[in-house]
Structure formats: structure tokens, C-alpha cells
Design an enzyme around this catalytic site. Structure first.
Site, PDB file in Angstrom:
ATOM      1  N   HIS A 169     -11.037  19.212 -17.926  1.00 37.38           N
ATOM      2  CA  HIS A 169      -9.602  18.145 -18.361  1.00 37.38           C
ATOM      3  C   HIS A 169      -9.246  18.866 -19.746  1.00 37.38           C
ATOM      4  CE1 HIS A 169      -8.767  15.302 -20.645  1.00 37.38           C
ATOM      5  NE2 HIS A 169      -8.654  14.314 -20.139  1.00 37.38           N
ATOM      6  N   GLU A 272      -4.559  20.325 -17.263  1.00 34.80           N
ATOM      7  CA  GLU A 272      -5.342  19.494 -16.752  1.00 34.80           C
ATOM      8  C   GLU A 272      -5.406  20.046 -15.439  1.00 34.80           C
ATOM      9  OE1 GLU A 272      -7.288  15.578 -17.832  1.00 34.80           O
ATOM     10  OE2 GLU A 272      -5.915  15.232 -19.496  1.00 34.80           O
TER      11      GLU A 272
HETATM   12  O1  TA6 Z   1      -6.608  12.883 -18.623  1.00 39.81           O
HETATM   13  C1  TA6 Z   1      -5.976  11.743 -18.667  1.00 39.81           C
HETATM   14  C2  TA6 Z   1      -7.354  10.751 -19.280  1.00 39.81           C
HETATM   15  O2  TA6 Z   1      -7.745  10.612 -17.645  1.00 39.81           O
HETATM   16  C3  TA6 Z   1      -6.486  10.146 -20.612  1.00 39.81           C
HETATM   17  O3  TA6 Z   1      -5.997   8.873 -19.222  1.00 39.81           O
HETATM   18  C4  TA6 Z   1      -7.679   9.246 -21.269  1.00 39.81           C
HETATM   19  O4  TA6 Z   1      -7.981   8.302 -21.135  1.00 39.81           O
HETATM   20  C5  TA6 Z   1      -8.347  10.540 -20.817  1.00 39.81           C
HETATM   21  O5  TA6 Z   1      -8.495  11.197 -19.939  1.00 39.81           O
HETATM   22  C6  TA6 Z   1      -9.702  11.071 -22.032  1.00 39.81           C
HETATM   23  O6  TA6 Z   1     -10.886   9.930 -20.742  1.00 39.81           O
HETATM   24  P1  TA6 Z   1     -11.582  10.465 -21.942  1.00 39.81           P
HETATM   25  O7  TA6 Z   1     -12.742   9.787 -20.760  1.00 39.81           O
HETATM   26  O8  TA6 Z   1     -12.362  12.016 -21.775  1.00 39.81           O
HETATM   27  O9  TA6 Z   1     -11.638   9.005 -23.162  1.00 39.81           O
END
Ligand code: TA6
Length: 298
Positions: A169, A272
Site C-alpha cells: 500500500h 498500490e
Molecule cells: O487503499 C485505499 C484504501 O483502501 C482506502 O479506502 C483507505 O481507506 C485507505 O486504504 C487507508 O486505509 P487505512 O486502514 O490505512 O486507514
């Protein structure tokens, strides 16, 4: 393992040492002819990758918590064995448990080209089996050279097939989101946020970010190029073993996040390497799977 033991077993003179990072999380600090890089053993998370003469390629939130049980906001969080909310139980941690556990160091080495390699490992234990009832062995390999290569591999050490999702990510550091465009997604189908039913096709050659974006590009395996005219650079994002690319910037939503400053969204963009949705990963007993992201300035 304490810092002293980590150093006595795994330090590489002039290249890699272990130290206590924020939140008392043990951290590997790598510095070689190519770059400086920090990797937290908590989450096997790369926190920083700064090639010589460059601004950091990775973004870290100034409000990130470094606290056991919470995810670190920035760098390259490892999402496994699920990406996003758990499919049936939203009480379980968002993006799986891999980013919330401390990984073990298993090997450090210098590669023939001078790059530095660090291997970390996480196996099932009672806390993982409570959340996900499958025996597994996972490994993260970080190679710090003129590019940064991060590979997550996992194998099924049980006797039942498991189906999972994953992500690297990556949070990229940018001068200002207004200076950024992303190439490599033209003609690709995507949906927005969790709404899988409305599928769009990207027509623009370059994606610019002018509001909250949470695009999940499906069946996308190619490279992306993040151009940043403020830092006068292009970052190539290569993936292996990933069929979904997610582009995320929370924009105003940053205000509602405890671990991001309200204007934190201005200097980051997530691109990502993901496997999820129509590209879940099925791993039979004894088999394994790998996903990688390779990032560097072109
Ligand atoms: O990858 C994008 C995502 O899935 C978004 O929807 C957003 O919520 C983000 O990840 C961050 O997630 P987190 O649990 O790290 O706040």
C-alpha cells in the site's frame, strides 16, 4: 530479539544496523552507495527510501501513530491476508493483521551489485489463527539499490486451500498534489471505493488529483509513472504478481483521520500493488504466492 542481539546477528558493517525507532519499534537502517532506507520490524513496513540526492520517495504522516495495535500511516504498509475491511467481520482489523504484528529478521546480505537485502518473516500464531484460521508462512524481502524492491510472499503450511487478498500500500511523497500526474492507467477499468457495481474506463492519458480519489483499477498489471513537476522527477512504479492497482488520496477526508494532519493529503499519493476483488489469491496446501513493487526515479 533485542536491538543488541539483532545487531550482533544481522548488522552489515557500513550498510545495515538496527536501532530503536519511533514507538520503540525495532528498525533496520540501511545506507549504501544508492540510498538510505528505514524498515520497521513492526509490520515489516518500509518507512523511508531516499536515493542519494533525492527527496524521499515515500511519504510518512507527521501525525502517524507508532503504537502497537495501530497501523503506521505512511511508507509501504503490508496488507495481508485481506485488503480493505474483512469481508464478513468488520470488527477485524482493516487491511489484515500483517501490518500490526512484529516480524522477525531471518537474513541480511549484500547483493553482487552492491544493493542491500533484508528478509523478514511472520508465521501463523494464536493471535493470527483467531482472526484467520489458516497456517501460513509469510516473508517480506526488501532490496535497497538504485530502486527499492519490496516482495511479499506467503505459503500455505496447512492442509486446506486458503483464499486471500493482499497489497503493498505504497504512500509516495510528492511536492504538492497539484504538481502530480499519473500515467499508465489509460484504457483500464476501475471502480470507486467499495462500490464495485459501477465500473468506469479511464479515458484520460494522465490522471491528476483534484479531489478525493479512491480508484481500484482492475486487471491492471502495467507500470505507472508518477510525474512531479515540483520535485522535477518521475517515479516509475513496477509491479509483479499484482492484478489490481489502487490510487488513493483522501483529500478533505484527512480531517477526519486521527493519524493525518488536515493538509497531509497535499504531499502524498498512494499507488498500490493489490490483489483483491476479481483477483483474489487462492493458495493450495504447500504452495506459495508472491507480489512485488519496484519503485525508482527515472
Ligand atoms: O487503499 C485505499 C484504501 O483502501 C482506502 O479506502 C483507505 O481507506 C485507505 O486504504 C487507508 O486505509 P487505512 O486502514 O490505512 O486507514
Amino acid at each position: 530479539m533485542d536491538i543488541q542481539t539483532l545487531n550482533s546477528k544481522y548488522a552489515l558493517a557500513g550498510q545495515l544496523t538496527f536501532t530503536e525507532g519511533k514507538g520503540f519499534f525495532p528498525m533496520a537502517v540501511i545506507e549504501n552507495q544508492f540510498a538510505k532506507c528505514e524498515v520497521s520490524l513492526y509490520g515489516a513496513q518500509v518507512l523511508s527510501y531516499q536515493p542519494k540526492g533525492q527527496q524521499d520517495l515515500l511519504w510518512m504522516s507527521d501525525a502517524s501513530m507508532f503504537q502497537a495495535g495501530k497501523a503506521i500511516r505512511g511508507g509501504i504498509p503490508i496488507c495481508f491476508p485481506w485488503f480493505g475491511p474483512h469481508e464478513t467481520d468488520t470488527q477485524k482489523p482493516m487491511h489484515g493483521f500483517a501490518r500490526l504484528l512484529t516480524w522477525n529478521v531471518t537474513e541480511t546480505s549484500t547483493l553482487v551489485n552492491g544493493a542491500t537485502q533484508l528478509k523478514l518473516n511472520l508465521n501463523n500464531k494464536p493471535v493470527t489463527l483467531e482472526m484467520w484460521p489458516f497456517p501460513f508462512e509469510a516473508e517480506v524481502v526488501v532490496v535497497v539499490g538504485d530502486t527499492l524492491e519490496v516482495t511479499l510472499s506467503y505459503s500455505n503450511s496447512g492442509n486446506k486451500t486458503f483464499v486471500c487478498s493482499d497489497a503493498l500500500h505504497t504512500y509516495f511523497n510528492v511536492s504538492d498534489i497539484a504538481n502530480v500526474s499519473i500515467a499508465g492507467l489509460t484504457g483500464t477499468k476501475y471502480f470507486v471505493g467499495p462500490d464495485k457495481d459501477k465500473v468506469y474506463t479511464q479515458t484520460e492519458q494522465l490522471l491528476t488529483i483534484q479531489k478525493e480519489e479512491n480508484r481500484r483499477y482492475i486487471d491492471h498489471t502495467g507500470d505507472c509513472i508518477i510525474e512531479d513537476t515540483g520535485y522535477n522527477r518521475k517515479i516509475r512504479v513496477v509491479k509483479k504478481g499484482s492484478k489490481v492497482t489502487v490510487v488513493w488520496n483522501p483529500w478533505d477526508g484527512a480531517k477526519n483521520m486521527a493519524d493525518m494532519l488536515p493538509d497531509g493529503y497535499k504531499t502524498m499519493i498512494c499507488v498500490e500493488a493489490v490483489n483483491a476483488y476479481n483477483n483474489m489469491v487462492s493458495v493450495n496446501p504447500g504452495q506459495s504466492f508472491s507480489v512485488s513493487t519496484i519503485i525508482g526515479v527515472v
